[in-house]
Enzyme design. Structure first.
Site, PDB file in Angstrom:
ATOM      1  N   LYS A 277     -41.766  -5.140  31.166  1.00  0.00           N
ATOM      2  CA  LYS A 277     -40.849  -4.410  30.290  1.00  0.00           C
ATOM      3  C   LYS A 277     -39.553  -5.206  30.122  1.00  0.00           C
ATOM      4  O   LYS A 277     -39.171  -5.949  31.022  1.00  0.00           O
ATOM      5  CB  LYS A 277     -40.525  -3.041  30.908  1.00  0.00           C
ATOM      6  CG  LYS A 277     -41.660  -2.044  30.862  1.00  0.00           C
ATOM      7  CD  LYS A 277     -41.233  -0.717  31.460  1.00  0.00           C
ATOM      8  CE  LYS A 277     -42.361   0.297  31.448  1.00  0.00           C
ATOM      9  NZ  LYS A 277     -42.771   0.732  30.106  1.00  0.00           N
ATOM     10  N   ARG A 351     -52.351   6.094  32.998  1.00  0.00           N
ATOM     11  CA  ARG A 351     -53.677   6.638  32.706  1.00  0.00           C
ATOM     12  C   ARG A 351     -54.727   6.107  33.671  1.00  0.00           C
ATOM     13  O   ARG A 351     -55.739   6.746  33.909  1.00  0.00           O
ATOM     14  CB  ARG A 351     -54.021   6.339  31.240  1.00  0.00           C
ATOM     15  CG  ARG A 351     -54.005   4.876  30.895  1.00  0.00           C
ATOM     16  CD  ARG A 351     -53.956   4.625  29.385  1.00  0.00           C
ATOM     17  NE  ARG A 351     -52.617   4.812  28.825  1.00  0.00           N
ATOM     18  CZ  ARG A 351     -52.323   4.651  27.538  1.00  0.00           C
ATOM     19  NH1 ARG A 351     -53.265   4.339  26.673  1.00  0.00           N
ATOM     20  NH2 ARG A 351     -51.084   4.830  27.114  1.00  0.00           N
TER      21      ARG A 351
END
Ligand code: BES
Ligand code: ZN
Ligand code: ZN
Length: 500
Positions: A277, A351
């Protein structure tokens, strides 16, 4: 943590908090002091002179004659009945402004028991501070309120103690969620979060709770490929925490009770892995374990409330780091239960850990519903902003009952679809599934990924709390900067409604 009580009257504290609203047509201020009489004429005059508006978030302190301070907290537009959320926020704003004071009495309009509860809850939630990691500046910090009294003539005898007890539990365990979120990854790893939850369970005195933990070796050998893949880049190894709560069946009137599973995303820090990020804003990713903190704390709260429901909670915990051991884009992993996933983007890690935990939770064949909570997608924040969370489902009946309790708890959730046509974008040319798909509607795609790990006939809710979990701007109402504790109140509310 402040101590909350409900009282019939006799203000002994130095500080009295009352409401202030405005009649828009006449433009006149209305003092809403609930069951306590105040010198309306005198204060109205002073308030007008001070330019008070009675708007929400406005808090004005004036020296009193019988009490030390009278605090006027804005209720907005004058109404015969203010919503519980208006009361909760007004109490919270006042409590926030009262750091440095020990005790305060709140007297606001209380039309029914739920209003008394909302005032107590708002005041308690607003009194939060987080100064644990201040060193030399700690002594300069003002302490939050220690004692909160809510005045209600009508509802003290009829269940005042119960109202105070429930509000106390909600406040205490929201504090736990906030503390865990605010604790930086230097001090909060999968291992230390497990310790913190174990200690919290012990300290709570709750009965019927059992905790078990899988370590990195067990996770690997038992086939938890998602949790393992996300955690393998970090020197802080992953864990799978399981908390079960079973009510004392000998004391239950009912013969059959429901079983719900909670699953919370517990990424103690999300660097994005090899899909690193940008530095700007990465610090907020210490909040990527908000779902795990909420489901664990909610489970303790439900146990303390002795609700007649079984709760089976899973928190997959990992740190998503960059290293030579980190999962590479194109790696294929085998999830718990056997599905293979091509990891195209190691930043879509939530996820992966949730897929494993969802499958594990469904080994319990008695489940009536499964609810996952996660700071899952940036797309959630783009779609709904920082104050509204999303709820996705395979069962509208469950979703509607959830939305009802969420609304009553003052937590904003909005239903989002799981469009079948987006599912194909998760197809992989080499594995059963890819971990990313179509970029547009990314929140829904993430929901569709999770759906692959839930049985079609098991009622399931997916709560994406990416925006609301962590407040990066200013405090407001009962919400501080940093971890908010969002979803805990709705989870407890859902358990209560399922236990009825
Ligand atoms: N933890 C983030 C999601 C997030 C973003 C939470 C902002 C809170 C605030 C998640 O793991 C993530 O990085 N998701 C990616 C998914 C994408 C790669 C498909 C995202 O949303 O960008
Ligand atoms: Zn990520
Ligand atoms: Zn994440």
């Amino acid at each position: 943590m402040p101590k909350i009580r409900i009282s019939e009257g006799n203000v002994k504290d130095d500080i009295l908090v009352v409401g202030l609203s405005r009649k828009s047509a006449k433009d006149s201020l209305v003092i809403e002091s609930g069951d306590v009489a105040v010198d309306v004429k005198k204060f109205q005059r002073i308030l007008e002179d001070l330019g008070a508006t009675g708007k929400t978030e406005e808090v004005i302190k004036i020296p009193g004659s019988t009490s030390g301070l009278v605090v006027f907290t804005g209720l907005g537009e004058f109404g015969n009945q203010y919503t519980n959320e208006v009361l909760r926020r007004a109490a919270g704003s006042a409590a926030r402004e009262l750091v440095g004071h020990t005790a305060a009495t709140f007297s606001l309009p209380n039309a029914d028991e739920s209003a008394v509860h909302a005032i107590a809850e708002g005041a308690g939630l607003g009194a939060y501070t987080f100064d644990e990691f201040r060193g030399n500046t700690k002594s300069e910090r003002k302490a939050p309120l220690k004692n909160i009294t809510v005045i209600s003539k009508k509802y003290t005898k009829s269940g005042g103690a119960l109202i105070a007890q429930r509000a106390q539990i909600i406040v205490d365990y929201t504090y736990l969620v906030r503390d865990l979120i605010n604790t930086p990854p230097s001090h909060l790893t999968p291992v230390t979060i497990v310790n913190a939850i174990q200690n919290a369970v012990k300290k709570s005195g709750a009965t019927g709770i059992r905790i078990s933990v899988l370590n990195e070796g067990q996770l690997k050998s038992k086939g938890f490929g998602g949790i393992t893949a996300v955690g393998q880049g970090s020197k802080n190894p992953p864990r799978l925490l399981n908390i079960t709560y079973s009510p004392d069946k000998s004391k239950l009137k009912k013969s059959s009770i429901k079983t719900y599973a909670f699953v919370g995303k517990g990424i103690t820090f999300d660097t994005g892995g090899l899909a690193l990020k940008p530095a700007l804003g990465m610090e907020a990713m210490k909040s990527d374990m908000s779902g795990a903190a909420a489901v664990c704390a909610a489970t303790i709260a439900i146990a303390l409330l002795k609700l007649p429901i079984e709760i089976n909670t899973y928190a997959p915990l990992a740190e998503n780091m960059v290293s030579e051991n980190a999962t590479r884009p194109s790696d294929i992993i085998t999830m718990y239960g056997g599905k293979t996933v091509e990891v195209l983007n190691p930043d879509a890690e939530g996820r992966l850990v949730l897929g494993d935990a969802l499958v594990k939770a469904q080994e319990n064949k008695k489940l009536d519903a499964i609810i996952d909570v996660a700071t899952l997608t940036g797309a959630q924040v783009v779609a709904l902003g920082t104050r509204t969370s999303a709820v996705m489902t395979n069962n509208e009946v469950l979703r509607n009952s959830f939305l009802k309790v969420a609304e009553a708890s003052g937590e904003a959730f909005w239903p989002m679809p799981l469009p079948v046509e987006l599912r194909a974008s998760l197809d992989s040319p080499v594995a059963d599934l890819a971990n990313i798909g179509e970029r547009m509607g990314g929140m829904l795609v993430a929901g569709l990924f999770l759906k692959e790990f839930v049985a079609d006939d098991l009622p399931w809710l997916h709560l994406d709390i990416a925006g609301p979990a962590f407040n990066e701007s200013k405090p407001h109402g009962y919400t501080p900067v940093g971890g908010t504790g969002i979803s805990l109140r709705s989870l407890v509310g859902l358990a209560e409604s399922a236990a009825q």
